[in-house]
Write a protein that holds these residues in place. Sequence first.
Motif, mmCIF file in Angstrom:
data_model
loop_
_atom_site.group_PDB
_atom_site.id
_atom_site.type_symbol
_atom_site.label_atom_id
_atom_site.label_comp_id
_atom_site.label_asym_id
_atom_site.label_seq_id
_atom_site.Cartn_x
_atom_site.Cartn_y
_atom_site.Cartn_z
ATOM 1 N N ASP A 118 51.391 42.372 41.829
ATOM 2 C CA ASP A 118 51.202 41.749 40.511
ATOM 3 C C ASP A 118 52.186 42.302 39.473
ATOM 4 N N GLY A 119 53.433 42.468 39.890
ATOM 5 C CA GLY A 119 54.464 42.898 38.945
ATOM 6 C C GLY A 119 54.475 44.382 38.643
ATOM 7 N N GLN A 120 53.687 45.167 39.409
ATOM 8 C CA GLN A 120 53.656 46.618 39.192
ATOM 9 C C GLN A 120 54.361 47.299 40.367
ATOM 10 N N PRO A 139 44.954 46.739 45.592
ATOM 11 C CA PRO A 139 44.476 45.350 45.557
ATOM 12 C C PRO A 139 45.147 44.532 44.451
ATOM 13 N N ALA A 140 45.394 43.260 44.765
ATOM 14 C CA ALA A 140 45.920 42.343 43.751
ATOM 15 C C ALA A 140 44.765 41.834 42.886
ATOM 16 N N ILE A 141 45.096 41.366 41.689
ATOM 17 C CA ILE A 141 44.078 40.796 40.794
ATOM 18 C C ILE A 141 43.887 39.329 41.170
ATOM 19 N N SER A 252 38.830 40.974 30.969
ATOM 20 C CA SER A 252 40.172 41.554 31.101
ATOM 21 C C SER A 252 40.192 42.556 32.249
ATOM 22 N N VAL A 253 41.384 42.913 32.666
ATOM 23 C CA VAL A 253 41.558 43.982 33.649
ATOM 24 C C VAL A 253 42.441 45.034 33.001
#
Lengths: 375, 67
Positions: A118-120, A139-141, A252-253
């Motif tokens: 996820d872009g991290q 884990p991905a969101i 939100s996460v």
Amino acid sequence: MTSEVRTIEAGTAPERFARGWHLLGLARELADSKPHGIEAFGTKLVIWQGADGELKVLDAYCRHMGGDLSQGTVEGDNVACPFHSWRWGGDGKCQQIPYARRVPPRARTRAWPTLVVDGQLFVWNDPEGNPPPAEVTIPAIPGFADGEWTDWVWDQTLVPSSHCREVIDNMVDMAHFYYIHKGLPTYFKNVFEGHVCTQYYAGTTHEAAATGLPIEIGEYEGQQTKSDATYWGPSYLVDKLWNTHGDLTIESVLITCHYPITNNSFMLQYGMVMKKLPGMDDATNDMIAGKMLNMIGEGFLEDVKIWKNKTRIDNPLLCEEDGPVYQLRRWYEQFYVDVADIIPEMVQRFEFEIDTTKAVDFWQKELMEKEAQKA
Amino acid sequence: MHPVQCSRCGTTVEVSKASAAQTSIQWYDDSSSCPLRAELAVGDTCPSLSDSIRDAVLEGRIEVPAS
């Protein structure tokens, strides 16, 4: 009687760095035509995007004469040292020395296994040098790739004189949410198992409690703030948050993560994505997420202020309303020993729910009294 | 700590309570022995185990200090 005085055992921070995935930063900040340098794990790392589009991470100090690769240039898939232009590939091998007929055998530096979710951008640290096992992945969101969430809002702050265990301790620290983060926890539970550690939190705010509204104690559902926060390994906390304001619930996460710089300093990073609110354009959604992160960031600065001034303590003196600090640290210890030395106590499932009755009652009275004094 | 066996799957855990609302649960077996575990979030207590703990409290098998 000195024998009756409790003595603090400060202990010493471990020499090694935790085994696990550590987030270095957002890919969008690092994926350009330049090498980037990050002080981490007692050394310096270089991060760059090759012509193949992949982010690569090596030790920054060139094994030739010690030049800093992060001050060099990107040449194709490789990074070139600014000192003598030795070219290093993402696998750690020296690919080319432009002025030499051949590259010396065994010209290899430390390459850090990477993962982008996820872009991290994450790197794998293992003092034993083993590759990352598949079961400890990040884990991905759900829905992030489909555009259901805003893009990341992100920030970081240097913690200059503490071991990163301090930030882990917060996982079980129910009462600090009242004293440091202006929250009023009414439900608080921890679960440790394997390499994950979870905190369930529900509560209200100082502002709401001060009005004297009745508070449901011991209920996870139906509170103004609800949080389900899990550490996936030693440094990456995914906190699913629900904040309710009247009829509106904002989902939100929040990511809270860190990488060690030395064994007595670390970079604390925090970022957030918010589930886009219907009827609002992306710019408005991004603005709301940014405001929420700013408020959370102010809270982290309060934590940092405590850490800068506190002592390390290996033998905290606890009351029943404190969470399971010793069990948490037993869980955290697994990342600082060789895999062969992990004992069952570090990874066996442990669940702990705090009784918040006395705390909520006291805190609400305190807030109502303060409110009455204002009037 | 007091042993409590889950009435559904037979897994035995150790439980202690500092008050009616506080509970500590230490597992010894691999929690995958719980047939519900795979469907539950990592932080959820198995509902069958929660029922067995509640029964153990009601039957006086777990000491609960008066608050």
